[in-house]
Design an enzyme around this catalytic site. Structure first.
Site: not given
Ligand SMILES: NC(=O)c1ccc[n+]([C@@H]2O[C@H](COP(=O)([O-])OP(=O)(O)OC[C@H]3O[C@@H](n4cnc5c(N)ncnc54)[C@H](O)[C@@H]3O)[C@@H](O)[C@H]2O)c1
Length: 339
Positions: A14, A35, A114, A143-145, A172, A303
């Site tokens: 995201i 990150d 999340g 969330s995405c959905n 998915r 998503q």
């Molecule tokens: N993947 C999806 O389809 C999706 C869709 C909608 C919402 N979300 C939400 O988005 C959020 C992120 O999900 P994602 O899928 O992108 O996760 P991801 O694991 O792909 O990315 C998270 C990133 O955060 C980094 N990170 C961890 N701790 C950290 C910190 N203290 N400071 C800075 N960076 C840090 C990790 O190294 C990682 O690169 C969650 O809340 C998730 O529920 C995800």
């Protein structure tokens, strides 16, 4: 007006898309991304020539980052310091910890699906409750959905009133490249009601919503079927007119070759969309059908990219850049190229 300064914490699925989204908003400036490690996405940023500045959120990993050739512009605090608003897309639960930093530094922040709802002052959706986000310090996105679902239900609700919806989510199970989820070949049931239906009711309390979720071993998008009980009975033509007018809903036809989630992903890539990202949800024309007085239809949720526009809306609301839903969402759509 000075550009609103935005930082992104968490450069994952995201976060990297949020960075792209912010960079496209001509009235915002992307200060940088943070990150904790040289992940594949961070390595990709280096190989792309560092289009954004990188901040290290974990000091003990500095050597690892340097060894991977990542130029470090400072710490997470350094990034937050320079920003008006942070988009926090770290792993679920980390945002709540980062909130302490944002609060201490008096900055606004937008959290992702999340995180627990309690992390924010308002649970936000650009179309359903934009005005509730105005001037707030902490917003949480759906969330995405839920983001895609609310786009459709809110559009119907504003046009004809919605009393009740029942949904089935074919979810998915992982994002592309998520090896940690395993090599799966099974469907898995969640306990009802699905959190997306409960979340919809939090944002649209006048709608009675419930639903079932089935995890499926695919990565290119979720599909949600919706049965909506509207206050005024509508047919397929009315539904196409209402949902078709929504800038973030794209109507597609099975007849034209849009056979399912993978067709949409391939189409986005064929159009040359960055990473194959679609900001719109897709409504299948041939899925729209009456069930008694109710209307039933199916939508596709990309998503990885669907929540990006609503995040831009959240910045606009929090920073009071535009004071109404129509103006805020229209500005986001303009800069993201959503027609
Ligand atoms: N993947 C999806 O389809 C999706 C869709 C909608 C919402 N979300 C939400 O988005 C959020 C992120 O999900 P994602 O899928 O992108 O996760 P991801 O694991 O792909 O990315 C998270 C990133 O955060 C980094 N990170 C961890 N701790 C950290 C910190 N203290 N400071 C800075 N960076 C840090 C990790 O190294 C990682 O690169 C969650 O809340 C998730 O529920 C995800």
């Amino acid at each position: 007006m000075a550009k609103v300064k935005v930082g992104v914490a968490g450069y994952g699925v995201i976060g990297l898309r949020l960075a792209t989204g912010v960079a496209l908003q001509e009235d915002m400036e992307l200060v940088g991304v943070a990150d904790v490690a040289p992940t594949l996405s961070v390595r990709g940023l280096v190989e792309a020539g560092m289009p954004y500045r990188f901040y290290n959120a974990m000091p003990e990993n500095e050597e690892k980052l340097k060894a991977a050739g990542v130029p470090i512009s400072g710490s997470l605090e350094d990034l937050v310091e320079q920003c008006d608003v942070m988009l926090d897309a770290t792993n679920a639960g980390v945002g709540a910890k980062n909130k302490e930093l944002y609060a201490r530094m008096g900055k606004k922040a937008v959290f992702q699906g999340g995180e627990k709802n309690s992390v924010a002052d308002v649970f936000f959706h650009g179309y359903a409750n934009y005005e509730k986000g105005l001037g707030q310090q902490f917003l949480k996105l759906t969330s995405c959905n839920t983001t895609g679902l609310i786009r459709a239900v809110d559009a119907l609700d504003r046009a004809v009133g919605v009393e009740k919806v029942a949904i089935t989510i074919i979810r998915r199970v992982a994002d592309p490249g998520d090896y940690h989820r395993g090599l799966t070949n099974a469907l898995q049931m969640d306990k009802a009601p699905s959190h997306q239906a409960v979340d919809l009711m939090t944002i649209m309390p006048h709608v009675d919503a419930t639903g079932i979720l089935v995890h499926t071993p695919v990565t290119h998008g979720h599909i949600i079927t919706v049965v909506a009980s509207t206050r005024k009975k509508i047919d397929k033509a009315n539904t196409l007119e209402i949902l078709g007018a929504h800038p973030r809903i794209r109507t597609v036809k099975i007849e034209d070759g849009f056979l399912g989630n993978a067709s949409l992903f391939r189409y986005a890539r064929d159009m040359g969309k960055l990473r194959g990202d679609l900001y719109e949800i897709a409504l299948w024309d041939e899925s729209i059908v009456n069930s008694g007085n109710d209307i039933m239809f199916a939508i596709n949720i990309p998503q990885e990219s669907v929540v990006i526009p609503e995040n831009m809306d959240a910045i606009r609301a929090a920073m009071q850049m535009q004071l109404t839903r129509d103006e805020g969402t229209a500005m986001t759509n303009r800069y993201l190229g959503i027609k």
